[in-house]
Design a protein around this motif. Structure first.
Motif, PDB file in Angstrom:
ATOM      1  N   VAL A 340     -30.483 -65.333  34.519  1.00  0.00           N
ATOM      2  CA  VAL A 340     -29.807 -64.066  34.818  1.00  0.00           C
ATOM      3  C   VAL A 340     -29.843 -63.180  33.586  1.00  0.00           C
ATOM      4  O   VAL A 340     -29.833 -63.661  32.455  1.00  0.00           O
ATOM      5  N   LEU A 341     -29.911 -61.883  33.812  1.00  0.00           N
ATOM      6  CA  LEU A 341     -29.806 -60.892  32.744  1.00  0.00           C
ATOM      7  C   LEU A 341     -28.531 -60.090  32.964  1.00  0.00           C
ATOM      8  O   LEU A 341     -28.319 -59.548  34.054  1.00  0.00           O
ATOM      9  N   ILE A 342     -27.687 -60.023  31.939  1.00  0.00           N
ATOM     10  CA  ILE A 342     -26.393 -59.355  32.039  1.00  0.00           C
ATOM     11  C   ILE A 342     -26.412 -58.080  31.205  1.00  0.00           C
ATOM     12  O   ILE A 342     -26.669 -58.116  30.001  1.00  0.00           O
ATOM     13  N   GLU A 343     -26.175 -56.947  31.846  1.00  0.00           N
ATOM     14  CA  GLU A 343     -25.939 -55.685  31.139  1.00  0.00           C
ATOM     15  C   GLU A 343     -24.417 -55.562  30.946  1.00  0.00           C
ATOM     16  O   GLU A 343     -23.678 -55.447  31.921  1.00  0.00           O
ATOM     17  N   VAL A 344     -23.962 -55.618  29.696  1.00  0.00           N
ATOM     18  CA  VAL A 344     -22.515 -55.653  29.441  1.00  0.00           C
ATOM     19  C   VAL A 344     -21.871 -54.282  29.468  1.00  0.00           C
ATOM     20  O   VAL A 344     -20.644 -54.167  29.321  1.00  0.00           O
ATOM     21  N   GLY A 345     -22.639 -53.235  29.657  1.00  0.00           N
ATOM     22  CA  GLY A 345     -22.106 -51.885  29.710  1.00  0.00           C
ATOM     23  C   GLY A 345     -23.167 -50.899  29.268  1.00  0.00           C
ATOM     24  O   GLY A 345     -24.272 -51.293  28.871  1.00  0.00           O
ATOM     25  N   PHE A 346     -22.839 -49.603  29.340  1.00  0.00           N
ATOM     26  CA  PHE A 346     -23.771 -48.553  28.917  1.00  0.00           C
ATOM     27  C   PHE A 346     -23.457 -48.143  27.492  1.00  0.00           C
ATOM     28  O   PHE A 346     -22.423 -47.524  27.224  1.00  0.00           O
ATOM     29  N   ILE A 347     -24.358 -48.469  26.576  1.00  0.00           N
ATOM     30  CA  ILE A 347     -24.157 -48.100  25.184  1.00  0.00           C
ATOM     31  C   ILE A 347     -24.328 -46.594  24.992  1.00  0.00           C
ATOM     32  O   ILE A 347     -23.897 -46.027  23.981  1.00  0.00           O
ATOM     33  N   SER A 348     -24.944 -45.941  25.983  1.00  0.00           N
ATOM     34  CA  SER A 348     -25.111 -44.481  25.936  1.00  0.00           C
ATOM     35  C   SER A 348     -23.841 -43.748  26.345  1.00  0.00           C
ATOM     36  O   SER A 348     -23.745 -42.522  26.191  1.00  0.00           O
ATOM     37  N   ASN A 349     -22.862 -44.456  26.903  1.00  0.00           N
ATOM     38  CA  ASN A 349     -21.566 -43.872  27.258  1.00  0.00           C
ATOM     39  C   ASN A 349     -20.650 -43.965  26.022  1.00  0.00           C
ATOM     40  O   ASN A 349     -20.426 -45.071  25.516  1.00  0.00           O
ATOM     41  N   PRO A 350     -20.121 -42.852  25.517  1.00  0.00           N
ATOM     42  CA  PRO A 350     -19.342 -42.878  24.274  1.00  0.00           C
ATOM     43  C   PRO A 350     -18.166 -43.862  24.307  1.00  0.00           C
ATOM     44  O   PRO A 350     -17.918 -44.556  23.322  1.00  0.00           O
ATOM     45  N   GLN A 351     -17.444 -43.931  25.437  1.00  0.00           N
ATOM     46  CA  GLN A 351     -16.303 -44.837  25.506  1.00  0.00           C
ATOM     47  C   GLN A 351     -16.754 -46.300  25.523  1.00  0.00           C
ATOM     48  O   GLN A 351     -16.160 -47.157  24.864  1.00  0.00           O
ATOM     49  N   GLU A 352     -17.820 -46.588  26.266  1.00  0.00           N
ATOM     50  CA  GLU A 352     -18.309 -47.966  26.304  1.00  0.00           C
ATOM     51  C   GLU A 352     -18.943 -48.375  24.978  1.00  0.00           C
ATOM     52  O   GLU A 352     -18.850 -49.540  24.572  1.00  0.00           O
ATOM     53  N   GLU A 353     -19.575 -47.426  24.287  1.00  0.00           N
ATOM     54  CA  GLU A 353     -20.077 -47.732  22.943  1.00  0.00           C
ATOM     55  C   GLU A 353     -18.917 -48.111  22.023  1.00  0.00           C
ATOM     56  O   GLU A 353     -19.009 -49.087  21.255  1.00  0.00           O
ATOM     57  N   LYS A 354     -17.823 -47.367  22.136  1.00  0.00           N
ATOM     58  CA  LYS A 354     -16.631 -47.683  21.339  1.00  0.00           C
ATOM     59  C   LYS A 354     -16.089 -49.064  21.708  1.00  0.00           C
ATOM     60  O   LYS A 354     -15.722 -49.852  20.836  1.00  0.00           O
ATOM     61  N   ASN A 355     -16.030 -49.363  23.010  1.00  0.00           N
ATOM     62  CA  ASN A 355     -15.551 -50.681  23.457  1.00  0.00           C
ATOM     63  C   ASN A 355     -16.430 -51.805  22.916  1.00  0.00           C
ATOM     64  O   ASN A 355     -15.929 -52.829  22.446  1.00  0.00           O
ATOM     65  N   LEU A 356     -17.763 -51.603  22.992  1.00  0.00           N
ATOM     66  CA  LEU A 356     -18.686 -52.646  22.561  1.00  0.00           C
ATOM     67  C   LEU A 356     -18.638 -52.866  21.052  1.00  0.00           C
ATOM     68  O   LEU A 356     -18.997 -53.932  20.564  1.00  0.00           O
ATOM     69  N   ASN A 357     -18.201 -51.866  20.305  1.00  0.00           N
ATOM     70  CA  ASN A 357     -18.028 -52.023  18.857  1.00  0.00           C
ATOM     71  C   ASN A 357     -16.701 -52.698  18.505  1.00  0.00           C
ATOM     72  O   ASN A 357     -16.461 -52.999  17.330  1.00  0.00           O
ATOM     73  N   TRP A 358     -15.858 -52.908  19.513  1.00  0.00           N
ATOM     74  CA  TRP A 358     -14.560 -53.554  19.304  1.00  0.00           C
ATOM     75  C   TRP A 358     -14.748 -55.059  19.500  1.00  0.00           C
ATOM     76  O   TRP A 358     -15.114 -55.523  20.581  1.00  0.00           O
ATOM     77  N   GLU A 359     -14.502 -55.825  18.468  1.00  0.00           N
ATOM     78  CA  GLU A 359     -14.767 -57.261  18.508  1.00  0.00           C
ATOM     79  C   GLU A 359     -13.982 -57.967  19.607  1.00  0.00           C
ATOM     80  O   GLU A 359     -14.494 -58.887  20.260  1.00  0.00           O
ATOM     81  N   LYS A 360     -12.753 -57.542  19.837  1.00  0.00           N
ATOM     82  CA  LYS A 360     -11.939 -58.181  20.864  1.00  0.00           C
ATOM     83  C   LYS A 360     -12.556 -57.993  22.248  1.00  0.00           C
ATOM     84  O   LYS A 360     -12.507 -58.897  23.100  1.00  0.00           O
ATOM     85  N   HIS A 361     -13.146 -56.823  22.485  1.00  0.00           N
ATOM     86  CA  HIS A 361     -13.799 -56.572  23.776  1.00  0.00           C
ATOM     87  C   HIS A 361     -15.025 -57.468  23.930  1.00  0.00           C
ATOM     88  O   HIS A 361     -15.256 -58.030  25.011  1.00  0.00           O
ATOM     89  N   ARG A 362     -15.804 -57.619  22.853  1.00  0.00           N
ATOM     90  CA  ARG A 362     -16.981 -58.491  22.918  1.00  0.00           C
ATOM     91  C   ARG A 362     -16.561 -59.943  23.167  1.00  0.00           C
ATOM     92  O   ARG A 362     -17.222 -60.673  23.910  1.00  0.00           O
ATOM     93  N   GLN A 363     -15.441 -60.357  22.570  1.00  0.00           N
ATOM     94  CA  GLN A 363     -14.934 -61.706  22.789  1.00  0.00           C
ATOM     95  C   GLN A 363     -14.527 -61.897  24.250  1.00  0.00           C
ATOM     96  O   GLN A 363     -14.813 -62.931  24.859  1.00  0.00           O
ATOM     97  N   ARG A 364     -13.876 -60.892  24.820  1.00  0.00           N
ATOM     98  CA  ARG A 364     -13.459 -60.966  26.225  1.00  0.00           C
ATOM     99  C   ARG A 364     -14.667 -61.048  27.151  1.00  0.00           C
ATOM    100  O   ARG A 364     -14.646 -61.769  28.165  1.00  0.00           O
ATOM    101  N   LEU A 365     -15.728 -60.297  26.832  1.00  0.00           N
ATOM    102  CA  LEU A 365     -16.945 -60.366  27.650  1.00  0.00           C
ATOM    103  C   LEU A 365     -17.558 -61.765  27.583  1.00  0.00           C
ATOM    104  O   LEU A 365     -17.953 -62.331  28.604  1.00  0.00           O
ATOM    105  N   ALA A 366     -17.621 -62.324  26.365  1.00  0.00           N
ATOM    106  CA  ALA A 366     -18.173 -63.675  26.203  1.00  0.00           C
ATOM    107  C   ALA A 366     -17.345 -64.688  26.981  1.00  0.00           C
ATOM    108  O   ALA A 366     -17.896 -65.597  27.628  1.00  0.00           O
ATOM    109  N   GLU A 367     -16.024 -64.549  26.948  1.00  0.00           N
ATOM    110  CA  GLU A 367     -15.149 -65.480  27.666  1.00  0.00           C
ATOM    111  C   GLU A 367     -15.320 -65.350  29.174  1.00  0.00           C
ATOM    112  O   GLU A 367     -15.275 -66.350  29.903  1.00  0.00           O
TER     113      GLU A 367
END
Length: 441
Positions: A340-367
């Motif tokens: 499977v290939l997982i797209e975790v969000g749109f890095i081109s979206n300013p809010q999602e780029e901010k979320n993806l730069n937040w370590e806690k959000h990346r941890q939640r996605l991994a979990e």
């Protein structure tokens, strides 16, 4: 006239010594090695951009890499070599005392490909040596239920992009390759901490791997699952949300045909069964049938996991696609590994780029991804794994429906009424609708 000629020559000698001394401060900082079915890859990291030349020798097979102005300090014997293409890395006498000569001893003739990767965030210059096997050993069918299979469930974690391929770039300059690597490392840590599971990363730092080489890691490791992590992008900032992708049916059929064409004889795919069949045309027919069924099963299992992933990911982020999507993606072409290939969000979206730069959000996605994988394998553990053993040893649970009685259930499961009552602490033969009963082995 003689004096006039001697002075420039003297200055030339001084200048040569100065330039040689100035270049001698470059050094090898790190060396990494990786191996796929057709390519051995060596990555050397330097303080500054190296100058190099190379040539190949035979009897025995080896490649000689000359690094100009590079200190001879790095111990090549510390590099872990895997696979069957390369014997070892070693030093040899360089042309100049300010140079380093590395010799790559090979087990067979390999075609070299050498290039430099420019500095990226966290990395300096890298010299990449790829030694391509012109006659690779065909990938044989994977027998995950055999006695020699790994008892751990093996999950290949593929961090998308890397090296000179940054992937998509967000409005604030965030590189997709850094986000995917961070989430992949967190997922790998969760998987390794789970008894009976083991993660294998296709890349552990910032270097490039071809999309076609990534599924080869799954074949090499006899993996039970491949998960590729990516971040989406679009030309406008509005799109947002995650999605999950599987291999399209058309690409699966193409890969099946390619695999059969690459195999010199179908008997290599069928193993001992070919001795019984005897006829080559029949061999190919059976090989195609078996692989077709295997790839169909892999795609079906990939879809099943995709639904679980969407269910868990939407608890952490919005979903751009509410159902699994299919596409012709090279990374998903491991012939017998659900992928499977997982797209975790749109890095081109300013809010999602901010979320993806937040370590806690990346941890939640991994979990969230880990919960889906864990639930998927708990339901259908691969044969021969510890999880399959645990499931077989665990008592079955039956939920009572209308019209069922203890005597009926005892007959169905091949146990006595007394054993059913003892296992559930029952004092009478009465059961109620919806009651969950433990069925003893």
């Amino acid at each position: 006239m003689g004096t006039f000629l001697r002075i420039p020559y003297f200055l030339f000698i001084l200048l040569s010594v100065f330039v040689s001394s100035a270049n001698a401060d470059n050094s090898i900082e790190q060396v990494r090695f990786s191996d796929t079915s057709d390519t051995a890859r060596i990555v050397l990291e330097f303080k500054s951009e190296p100058k190099y030349s190379y040539f190949s020798l035979q009897n025995p097979h080896r490649m000689v890499l000359d690094l100009q102005g590079v200190e001879r300090k790095f111990d090549f014997s510390t590099v872990t070599i895997s696979g069957n293409k390369i014997k070892r890395l070693r030093h040899s006498t360089p042309k100049s005392s300010n140079d380093t000569r590395m010799v790559i001893e090979a087990n067979k003739k390999l075609n070299p490909r050498v290039f430099i990767l420019n500095p990226t965030e966290g990395f300096s210059y890298r010299l990449v040596v790829e030694l391509v096997d012109p006659d690779p050993v065909p990938v044989s069918p994977i027998n995950n239920s055999g006695p020699n299979r790994d008892q751990d469930i093996i999950v290949i974690i593929d961090a998308g992009h890397g090296g000179n391929d940054p992937g998509s770039i967000g409005p604030e300059g965030t590189y997709e390759k850094h986000i995917t690597l961070s989430i992949s490392k967190k997922l790998d840590k969760l998987i390794d901490a789970q008894p009976g599971m083991r993660g294998v990363m296709t890349r552990e730092s910032d270097y490039y791997i071809s999309p076609n080489d990534r599924p080869k890691v799954a074949a090499r490791e006899n993996a039970d699952l491949l998960v590729s992590i990516h971040a989406d992008a679009f030309t406008t900032p509005q799109p947002k949300g995650g999605s999950v992708w599987v291999l399209s049916k058309g690409r699966a059929d193409t890969e099946l045909g390619r695999l059969l064409e690459q195999t010199e004889r179908s008997s290599e795919l069928l193993g001992a069964a070919a001795d019984v069949i005897g006829d080559r045309d029949t061999e190919r027919y059976f090989a195609e049938t078996i692989f077709n069924m295997s790839m169909d099963l892999s795609r079906a299992l990939s879809y099943e996991l995709s639904h679980e992933l969407i269910k868990d990911m939407k608890q952490v982020t919005s979903m751009h696609k509410k159902t699994p999507q299919s596409a012709s993606l090279a990374v998903l072409t491991a012939p017998e590994t659900p992928s499977v290939l997982i797209e975790v969000g749109f890095i081109s979206n300013p809010q999602e780029e901010k979320n993806l730069n937040w370590e806690k959000h990346r941890q939640r996605l991994a979990e969230a991804i880990f919960r889906s994988i864990k639930r998927y394998f708990k339901k259908t553990p691969p044969d021969g794994t510890l999880w399959a053993k645990w499931k077989n040893e665990a008592p079955a649970i039956h939920k009572v429906t209308r019209g069922e009685s203890l005597s009926l259930l005892a007959q169905r499961y091949g146990v006595s009424v007394k054993e059913l009552k003892d296992a559930n602490g029952l004092r009478s033969d009465l059961v109620r609708i919806g009651q969950e009963l433990t069925i003893p082995k």
